[in-house]
Design a protein around this motif. Structure first.
Motif, PDB file in Angstrom:
ATOM      1  N   VAL A   1     -40.587  25.043 -48.773  1.00  0.00           N
ATOM      2  CA  VAL A   1     -41.471  25.977 -48.066  1.00  0.00           C
ATOM      3  C   VAL A   1     -42.021  25.330 -46.794  1.00  0.00           C
ATOM      4  O   VAL A   1     -42.022  25.943 -45.722  1.00  0.00           O
ATOM      5  CB  VAL A   1     -42.610  26.464 -48.991  1.00  0.00           C
ATOM      6  CG1 VAL A   1     -43.655  27.251 -48.214  1.00  0.00           C
ATOM      7  CG2 VAL A   1     -42.043  27.312 -50.127  1.00  0.00           C
ATOM      8  N   VAL A   2     -42.466  24.085 -46.889  1.00  0.00           N
ATOM      9  CA  VAL A   2     -43.001  23.378 -45.716  1.00  0.00           C
ATOM     10  C   VAL A   2     -41.902  23.167 -44.680  1.00  0.00           C
ATOM     11  O   VAL A   2     -42.116  23.369 -43.478  1.00  0.00           O
ATOM     12  CB  VAL A   2     -43.651  22.033 -46.121  1.00  0.00           C
ATOM     13  CG1 VAL A   2     -44.024  21.211 -44.896  1.00  0.00           C
ATOM     14  CG2 VAL A   2     -44.879  22.280 -46.980  1.00  0.00           C
ATOM     15  N   ALA A   3     -40.720  22.773 -45.123  1.00  0.00           N
ATOM     16  CA  ALA A   3     -39.605  22.567 -44.188  1.00  0.00           C
ATOM     17  C   ALA A   3     -39.273  23.857 -43.444  1.00  0.00           C
ATOM     18  O   ALA A   3     -39.067  23.837 -42.225  1.00  0.00           O
ATOM     19  CB  ALA A   3     -38.377  22.055 -44.944  1.00  0.00           C
ATOM     20  N   MET A   4     -39.235  24.959 -44.159  1.00  0.00           N
ATOM     21  CA  MET A   4     -38.935  26.240 -43.512  1.00  0.00           C
ATOM     22  C   MET A   4     -40.032  26.614 -42.520  1.00  0.00           C
ATOM     23  O   MET A   4     -39.751  27.159 -41.451  1.00  0.00           O
ATOM     24  CB  MET A   4     -38.740  27.324 -44.574  1.00  0.00           C
ATOM     25  CG  MET A   4     -37.508  27.090 -45.422  1.00  0.00           C
ATOM     26  SD  MET A   4     -37.319  28.281 -46.752  1.00  0.00           S
ATOM     27  CE  MET A   4     -36.280  29.474 -45.938  1.00  0.00           C
ATOM     28  N   ASP A   5     -41.272  26.283 -42.852  1.00  0.00           N
ATOM     29  CA  ASP A   5     -42.385  26.535 -41.943  1.00  0.00           C
ATOM     30  C   ASP A   5     -42.266  25.671 -40.688  1.00  0.00           C
ATOM     31  O   ASP A   5     -42.396  26.168 -39.566  1.00  0.00           O
ATOM     32  CB  ASP A   5     -43.707  26.262 -42.662  1.00  0.00           C
ATOM     33  CG  ASP A   5     -44.909  26.559 -41.792  1.00  0.00           C
ATOM     34  OD1 ASP A   5     -44.975  27.673 -41.235  1.00  0.00           O
ATOM     35  OD2 ASP A   5     -45.775  25.680 -41.668  1.00  0.00           O
ATOM     36  N   ILE A   6     -41.999  24.395 -40.857  1.00  0.00           N
ATOM     37  CA  ILE A   6     -41.862  23.478 -39.725  1.00  0.00           C
ATOM     38  C   ILE A   6     -40.715  23.908 -38.818  1.00  0.00           C
ATOM     39  O   ILE A   6     -40.830  23.851 -37.589  1.00  0.00           O
ATOM     40  CB  ILE A   6     -41.650  22.031 -40.225  1.00  0.00           C
ATOM     41  CG1 ILE A   6     -42.936  21.518 -40.878  1.00  0.00           C
ATOM     42  CG2 ILE A   6     -41.210  21.114 -39.086  1.00  0.00           C
ATOM     43  CD1 ILE A   6     -42.755  20.236 -41.671  1.00  0.00           C
ATOM     44  N   LEU A   7     -39.634  24.334 -39.421  1.00  0.00           N
ATOM     45  CA  LEU A   7     -38.444  24.731 -38.657  1.00  0.00           C
ATOM     46  C   LEU A   7     -38.494  26.190 -38.197  1.00  0.00           C
ATOM     47  O   LEU A   7     -37.542  26.679 -37.598  1.00  0.00           O
ATOM     48  CB  LEU A   7     -37.183  24.498 -39.505  1.00  0.00           C
ATOM     49  CG  LEU A   7     -36.926  23.047 -39.901  1.00  0.00           C
ATOM     50  CD1 LEU A   7     -35.806  22.977 -40.935  1.00  0.00           C
ATOM     51  CD2 LEU A   7     -36.601  22.205 -38.676  1.00  0.00           C
TER      52      LEU A   7
ATOM     53  N   ARG B   1     -50.767  19.729 -49.156  1.00  0.00           N
ATOM     54  CA  ARG B   1     -50.766  18.267 -49.093  1.00  0.00           C
ATOM     55  C   ARG B   1     -49.526  17.745 -48.376  1.00  0.00           C
ATOM     56  O   ARG B   1     -49.622  16.831 -47.546  1.00  0.00           O
ATOM     57  CB  ARG B   1     -50.842  17.698 -50.511  1.00  0.00           C
ATOM     58  CG  ARG B   1     -50.928  16.204 -50.589  1.00  0.00           C
ATOM     59  CD  ARG B   1     -52.228  15.700 -49.999  1.00  0.00           C
ATOM     60  NE  ARG B   1     -52.361  14.276 -50.195  1.00  0.00           N
ATOM     61  CZ  ARG B   1     -53.466  13.685 -50.631  1.00  0.00           C
ATOM     62  NH1 ARG B   1     -54.538  14.387 -50.881  1.00  0.00           N
ATOM     63  NH2 ARG B   1     -53.497  12.399 -50.790  1.00  0.00           N
ATOM     64  N   LEU B   2     -48.356  18.303 -48.675  1.00  0.00           N
ATOM     65  CA  LEU B   2     -47.126  17.858 -48.002  1.00  0.00           C
ATOM     66  C   LEU B   2     -47.201  18.087 -46.501  1.00  0.00           C
ATOM     67  O   LEU B   2     -46.730  17.261 -45.717  1.00  0.00           O
ATOM     68  CB  LEU B   2     -45.900  18.582 -48.563  1.00  0.00           C
ATOM     69  CG  LEU B   2     -45.247  17.975 -49.786  1.00  0.00           C
ATOM     70  CD1 LEU B   2     -44.095  18.859 -50.251  1.00  0.00           C
ATOM     71  CD2 LEU B   2     -44.745  16.576 -49.511  1.00  0.00           C
ATOM     72  N   ARG B   3     -47.792  19.193 -46.109  1.00  0.00           N
ATOM     73  CA  ARG B   3     -47.931  19.475 -44.684  1.00  0.00           C
ATOM     74  C   ARG B   3     -48.818  18.423 -44.015  1.00  0.00           C
ATOM     75  O   ARG B   3     -48.504  17.932 -42.939  1.00  0.00           O
ATOM     76  CB  ARG B   3     -48.489  20.884 -44.462  1.00  0.00           C
ATOM     77  CG  ARG B   3     -48.562  21.298 -43.008  1.00  0.00           C
ATOM     78  CD  ARG B   3     -47.169  21.226 -42.389  1.00  0.00           C
ATOM     79  NE  ARG B   3     -47.235  21.215 -40.973  1.00  0.00           N
ATOM     80  CZ  ARG B   3     -46.500  21.955 -40.169  1.00  0.00           C
ATOM     81  NH1 ARG B   3     -45.601  22.780 -40.665  1.00  0.00           N
ATOM     82  NH2 ARG B   3     -46.600  21.863 -38.881  1.00  0.00           N
TER      83      ARG B   3
END
Length: 110
Positions: A46-52, A77-79
């Motif tokens: 989810v974070v990767a898709m948000d970043i990208l 937290r990961l973000r």
């Protein structure tokens, strides 16, 4: 991550690579010690898709997340961990003159 291998057909290469990097970052953060690996992996995607800037709608329709509250905490937290690590990785790559991916192992970097 076993979870990443299960969802592999649902995500592209850049999302997979960034998700793997996020999972590697989570190993260094004691916060994730008692978290379910599936929650961490799902949050990493989810974070990767948000970043990208990749729309998550197609991925989220599979409803693979069974611990929404825990995953939300892992996402947050990961973000934060990624935001702290990003400048350090970029600076290290610039200083070394390398174009090595942040998911490469240290042996490959030298």
């Amino acid at each position: 991550s076993l979870y990443l291998s299960v969802v592999d057909p649902l995500i592209d290469d850049s999302t997979r690579e960034l998700s793997t990097y996020l999972i590697e970052l989570s190993v260094w953060d004691g916060y994730f010690v008692d978290k379910k690996p599936s929650s961490i992996s799902y949050a990493a995607i989810v974070v990767a898709m948000d970043i990208l800037s990749i729309p998550k709608t197609s991925f989220l329709t599979y409803k693979m997340d069974t611990s929404l509250d825990m995953t939300k905490l892992c996402v947050e937290r990961l973000r934060r961990v990624y935001d702290l690590a990003s400048p350090q990785v970029e600076n290290a790559l610039v200083l070394s003159g390398s174009s090595v991916s942040p998911t490469s192992s240290c042996d490959e970097c030298s």
